[in-house]
Write an enzyme that holds these catalytic residues in place. Structure first.
Site, PDB file in Angstrom:
ATOM      1  N   CYS A 115      -4.011  -4.787  -8.693  1.00 38.17           N
ATOM      2  CA  CYS A 115      -3.037  -3.229  -9.209  1.00 38.17           C
ATOM      3  C   CYS A 115      -3.233  -2.415 -10.228  1.00 38.17           C
ATOM      4  O   CYS A 115      -4.681  -2.816 -10.452  1.00 38.17           O
ATOM      5  CB  CYS A 115      -1.826  -4.473  -9.703  1.00 38.17           C
ATOM      6  N   CYS A 189      -0.072  -2.411  -6.468  1.00 39.55           N
ATOM      7  CA  CYS A 189       0.396  -1.155  -6.836  1.00 39.55           C
ATOM      8  C   CYS A 189       0.224   0.084  -6.017  1.00 39.55           C
ATOM      9  O   CYS A 189      -1.257  -0.333  -5.778  1.00 39.55           O
ATOM     10  CB  CYS A 189       0.222  -1.428  -8.018  1.00 39.55           C
ATOM     11  N   CYS A 196      -8.613   1.943  -5.469  1.00 37.24           N
ATOM     12  CA  CYS A 196      -9.585   0.604  -5.326  1.00 37.24           C
ATOM     13  C   CYS A 196     -10.696   1.172  -4.399  1.00 37.24           C
ATOM     14  O   CYS A 196     -10.293   1.578  -3.436  1.00 37.24           O
ATOM     15  CB  CYS A 196      -8.703   0.162  -4.363  1.00 37.24           C
TER      16      CYS A 196
END
Length: 247
Positions: A115, A189, A196
């Site tokens: 996250c 999230c 990412c």
């Protein structure tokens, strides 16, 4: 004298449509935006949106605004509702079909939760998965912009609601895991999903679009809801870890 046939249960009427079944199958693995579902099922957006509305009206699918781009919405499959509907459908055919099994605990594997700050959602998920698998799965969490310390309500909700202590843990950046191999990488999230990085070994990727409890209403209630949501999602994740298929 013959007996009249009962109407099929609502779940059968909803899920039996080929396109709706494909949408359910796609959402069983990850939360998705409409345009992603359009690509996955290969149908026009207006048709996909129509059938998503029917699934939402039937209570099987929910939608929430993206915290990364408010023009987008993420669709989520309510697996608990599906499980209850499937059990009811089987029982409607014959009472002997009302059966539930206890998921087998996975024997290995590595899962990473990602996250933004690694201070609330991802450390909660890390602790809950480790607890639910009794330490049999290697679990880690990281953030794209880690905060200095865990959110105190994340520590509190795990201690009070689950009896888990993560007070000695500190947020960390995902680059501290460079070179580490994971079987599953799950973003929690919407911002983290967009940023990412790739990890070696081509891990299975999934996204759970979960609002930041630190910015959602009353913190105590929001963190309790977030932890309960993650606990449910992780419970449904366990069989996929055992079977080695996408979460």
């Amino acid at each position: 004298m013959g007996s009249s046939s009962p109407e099929p249960p609502a779940f059968v009427r909803l899920a039996a449509h080929p396109l709706r079944w494909r949408l359910l199958a796609a959402l069983a693995g990850s939360d998705h935006r409409v345009r992603e579902l359009v690509d996955l099922v290969g149908e026009p957006q207006n048709l996909v949106s129509y059938h998503l509305r029917l699934l939402r009206d039937g209570g099987l699918v929910t939608a929430s605004r993206s915290s990364f781009d408010g023009r987008d919405s993420y669709y989520h499959l309510d697996l608990d509702r599906c499980a209850a509907a499937l059990t009811g459908t089987a029982a409607a055919l014959h009472p002997a079909l009302r059966q539930q099994s206890t998921p087998e605990l996975p024997a290995g594997g590595a899962v990473l939760f990602v996250c933004t700050g690694n201070s609330a959602r991802s450390p909660i998920a890390e602790a809950l998965l480790r607890h639910q698998t009794e330490g049999r799965v290697e679990v880690a969490s990281a953030g794209i912009r880690p905060r200095a310390e865990l959110h105190p309500d994340a520590v509190r909700v795990l201690r009070e609601d689950f009896g888990l202590d993560i007070s000695d843990r500190r947020p960390r950046h995902y680059d501290t895991l460079t070179g580490h191999r994971f079987d599953h990488v799950i973003s929690l999230c919407d911002k983290a999903r967009e940023t990412c990085p790739d990890f070696p070994g081509h891990p299975r990727r999934a996204h759970w679009s979960i609002p930041d409890p630190a910015t959602t209403g009353d913190p105590r209630q929001a963190f309790a809801h977030t932890a309960a949501t993650l606990d449910t999602r992780i419970r449904h994740l366990l069989p996929t870890l055992t079977e080695g298929v996408q979460p």
